[in-house]
Design an enzyme around this catalytic site. Structure first.
Site, PDB file in Angstrom:
ATOM      1  N   ASP A  10       0.920  -1.312  -0.036  1.00  0.00           N
ATOM      2  CA  ASP A  10       0.076   0.065  -0.072  1.00  0.00           C
ATOM      3  C   ASP A  10       0.924   1.063  -0.147  1.00  0.00           C
ATOM      4  O   ASP A  10       0.826   2.150  -0.998  1.00  0.00           O
ATOM      5  CB  ASP A  10      -0.883   0.116   1.204  1.00  0.00           C
ATOM      6  CG  ASP A  10      -2.051   1.048   1.040  1.00  0.00           C
ATOM      7  OD1 ASP A  10      -1.890   1.914   0.166  1.00  0.00           O
ATOM      8  OD2 ASP A  10      -2.735   1.213   2.005  1.00  0.00           O
TER       9      ASP A  10
ATOM     10  N   LEU B  80      -2.605   8.077   0.503  1.00  0.00           N
ATOM     11  CA  LEU B  80      -4.065   8.332   0.529  1.00  0.00           C
ATOM     12  C   LEU B  80      -4.853   7.346   1.134  1.00  0.00           C
ATOM     13  O   LEU B  80      -4.673   6.021   0.991  1.00  0.00           O
ATOM     14  CB  LEU B  80      -4.566   8.712  -0.833  1.00  0.00           C
ATOM     15  CG  LEU B  80      -3.963  10.053  -1.247  1.00  0.00           C
ATOM     16  CD1 LEU B  80      -4.708  10.035  -2.844  1.00  0.00           C
ATOM     17  CD2 LEU B  80      -5.043  10.956  -0.500  1.00  0.00           C
TER      18      LEU B  80
ATOM     19  N   ASP C 295      -1.781   5.820 -12.659  1.00  0.00           N
ATOM     20  CA  ASP C 295      -0.581   5.504 -11.927  1.00  0.00           C
ATOM     21  C   ASP C 295      -0.616   4.407 -10.719  1.00  0.00           C
ATOM     22  O   ASP C 295      -1.434   4.544 -10.037  1.00  0.00           O
ATOM     23  CB  ASP C 295       0.355   6.886 -11.595  1.00  0.00           C
ATOM     24  CG  ASP C 295       1.376   6.697 -11.102  1.00  0.00           C
ATOM     25  OD1 ASP C 295       2.110   6.174 -11.920  1.00  0.00           O
ATOM     26  OD2 ASP C 295       1.882   6.917  -9.905  1.00  0.00           O
TER      27      ASP C 295
ATOM     28  N   HIS D 153      -0.780  -0.037  -5.437  1.00  0.00           N
ATOM     29  CA  HIS D 153      -0.380   0.444  -4.362  1.00  0.00           C
ATOM     30  C   HIS D 153      -1.793   0.893  -4.150  1.00  0.00           C
ATOM     31  O   HIS D 153      -1.802   1.716  -2.768  1.00  0.00           O
ATOM     32  CB  HIS D 153       0.567   1.721  -4.290  1.00  0.00           C
ATOM     33  CG  HIS D 153       1.937   1.194  -4.964  1.00  0.00           C
ATOM     34  ND1 HIS D 153       2.683   0.371  -4.298  1.00  0.00           N
ATOM     35  CD2 HIS D 153       2.177   1.622  -6.074  1.00  0.00           C
ATOM     36  CE1 HIS D 153       3.818   0.085  -5.056  1.00  0.00           C
ATOM     37  NE2 HIS D 153       3.626   0.932  -5.991  1.00  0.00           N
TER      38      HIS D 153
ATOM     39  N   GLU E 202      -1.446   1.646 -14.554  1.00  0.00           N
ATOM     40  CA  GLU E 202       0.202   0.806 -14.545  1.00  0.00           C
ATOM     41  C   GLU E 202       0.290  -0.081 -13.398  1.00  0.00           C
ATOM     42  O   GLU E 202       0.288   0.456 -12.214  1.00  0.00           O
ATOM     43  CB  GLU E 202       0.873   2.141 -14.377  1.00  0.00           C
ATOM     44  CG  GLU E 202       2.402   1.703 -14.230  1.00  0.00           C
ATOM     45  CD  GLU E 202       3.207   2.421 -13.140  1.00  0.00           C
ATOM     46  OE1 GLU E 202       4.642   2.156 -12.837  1.00  0.00           O
ATOM     47  OE2 GLU E 202       2.381   2.882 -12.281  1.00  0.00           O
TER      48      GLU E 202
ATOM     49  N   GLY F 136      21.649 -12.205 -28.746  1.00  0.00           N
ATOM     50  CA  GLY F 136      21.157 -13.185 -29.789  1.00  0.00           C
ATOM     51  C   GLY F 136      20.700 -14.492 -29.245  1.00  0.00           C
ATOM     52  O   GLY F 136      20.179 -15.153 -30.062  1.00  0.00           O
TER      53      GLY F 136
HETATM   54 CA    CA Z   1      -1.220   3.589  -1.482  1.00  0.00          CA
END
Ligand code: CA
Length: 485
Positions: free
Chosen positions: A195, A202, A232, A236, A262, A301
């Site tokens: 988180d 927040l 974004d 979290h 994301e 490669g």
């Molecule tokens: Ca958070």
């Protein structure tokens, strides 16, 4: 049949902090349209804690779109509010959609500290408490004095947040959670519980936080008329948070807005879990595919090209995958550095731009030549091939560890459509592929100019399509050259 979508990430990390970017992109809005780009993702438009130096991910004041003298300047890194609106108008004038970048995990740069009872958590295991509750001075009071309550008179306090990583009393840095609160459980489980990322985190359990983000969303959509969102750091944030938030924005807009999140993790199962948890309200960036492309570009490669789409969202949840090669975080020196090497860029882009699944997002510095400010010719051609020719059924030839290819058989509603792509991360050669009997007798050429043969498609639709060492060739009907050049 709808035209193929192509998103441009319209910025990079290292732009000059001179408030000119909104104007710069606006001047190129016609060229963006002409290149076949259908939408531009713009960086966060509100004032960050670092003012004009803030790339946009250090949210300070959501209501300051470059309008108030806060954090050292009126404009943001990218310009003023008026210039932002002018840019959106210009893109809309050209029929190009605009996606806004929103950052709801954290705020930074509070105006005042508050005395808060808090408890420390272990950095690499956020489920483990260290020591006893203590009083800290947390940067959690956001009064926005220089906005003078325009648009909103709300003051954010520690109650809106779950925790911080700095105690102003002692100058110490650590992860503190506020007494009486708990980290959100429906988040990524890296570090025990992910988180907390940065700044003032927040708190979505506090109803006023949810209400304020909602009020802002309504205001912002009304101000900007954007067509979608890039969200974004969703790993979290409570996984279900955006269901309601996006539903409300769709209702206000009276249409379905595009959304892509994301979720930075290379394990496709975590992304699938998020897609399930967010109720199909957003797409996700195909981070596992980015890592495959990165590894293919940096393994001399030895990467087995047959596995390039293995364990990706493009394979398991194709309708929800926003494919990309690089972004502002994978650039050198950035937090998620994993830059796809230049020699492999066009191979990578042909793999995301010319297929029948995934919504590709092309990166700013891959598209624009920084010196001249023009669109790079090879990228322009690939995007034009996507816009004009990459239609119809797809046949895959991922049958060799070095040289792989695929074809699109064309769609009669797109003139001269159909394409054959062959690429390698090692030695060149050729691949026998079919572009369909409808193309029999047509002459195909490599529109990237890497091979100069003129191939005649055989009666059954097949031909041997060559490719040079460490390269890609995109074979199209010779008659279509004018459409993509
Ligand atoms: Ca958070």
């Amino acid at each position: 049949m709808n035209k193929n979508k192509t998103i441009l990430q319209g910025f990079e990390w290292y732009l000059e902090p001179n408030a000119s970017h909104w104007r710069y992109v606006k001047e190129r809005s016609g060229a963006i349209k002409d290149a076949g780009i259908t939408a531009v993702w713009l960086p966060p438009a509100y004032k960050g804690a670092q003012g004009i130096h803030d790339v946009g991910y250090g949210t300070y004041d959501l209501y300051d779109l470059g309008e108030f003298d806060q954090k050292g300047s009126v404009p943001t890194k990218y310009g003023t509010k008026q210039e932002y609106h002018d840019l959106i108008d210009a893109l809309h004038y050209h029929g190009v959609d605009v996606y806004a970048d929103i950052v709801f995990d954290h705020f930074l740069g509070a105006d005042e500290t508050e005395e808060v009872e808090a408890i420390r958590f272990k950095d690499n295991d956020r489920n483990e408490v260290i020591g006893e509750p203590e009083k800290i001075a947390a940067w959690t009071k956001f009064t926005f004095p220089n906005r003078h309550q325009a648009y909103s008179d709300y003051t954010w306090t520690w109650k809106n947040f779950k925790g911080v990583n700095h105690d102003e009393n002692t100058g110490e840095n650590a992860i503190w959670g506020f007494e009486g609160k708990h980290w959100e459980s429906a988040v990524d489980h890296e570090n025990g519980n992910y988180d907390y990322l940065m700044g003032a985190d927040l708190d979505m359990d506090y109803q006023e936080t949810v209400e304020q983000l909602d009020l802002w969303g309504r205001w912002y959509l009304h101000q900007s008329h954007v067509d979608g969102f890039r969200i974004d750091a969703v790993k979290h944030i409570r996984f279900s948070f955006f269901i309601d938030w996006l539903k409300k924005r769709n209702e206000e807009a009276g249409r379905e807005l595009f959304a892509v999140g994301e979720y930075w993790n290379g394990e496709v199962e975590r992304l699938e879990n998020y897609l399930d948890s967010c109720g199909g309200m957003m797409h996700l960036f195909d981070v596992p595919l980015h890592f495959n492309l990165f590894h293919a570009s940096s393994s001399n490669g030895s990467y087995d090209m047959r596995t390039i789409f293995d364990h990706t969202l493009l394979t398991s949840r194709q309708d929800w995958a926003v494919t990309f090669v690089d972004n502002h975080d994978t650039q050198e020196g950035q937090s998620l550095q994993s830059w796809v090497e230049d020699w492999f860029k066009l191979q990578a882009y042909s793999l995301i731009l010319l297929r029948d699944t995934g919504i590709p997002c092309v990166f700013y510095t891959d598209v624009f030549d920084v010196q001249t400010g023009t669109i790079k010719e090879d990228m322009r051609i690939l995007m034009k091939v996507r816009e004009c020719l990459a239609y119809g059924s797809q046949m895959d030839y991922f049958d060799d560890p070095d040289i792989v290819g695929f074809t699109r058989h064309g769609d009669p509603s797109y003139e001269n459509s159909g394409v054959a792509i062959v690429l390698t991360n090692a030695k060149g050669g050729s691949k026998r592929m079919s572009v369909g009997a409808m193309q029999a007798g047509h002459t195909f050429v490599d529109c990237l100019g890497n091979c100069d043969e003129r191939l005649i498609i055989e009666e059954d639709g097949r031909a041997d399509f060559p490719v040079k060492d460490g390269s890609v060739s995109v074979w199209i009907n010779e008659s279509a050259l004018a459409q993509v050049k």
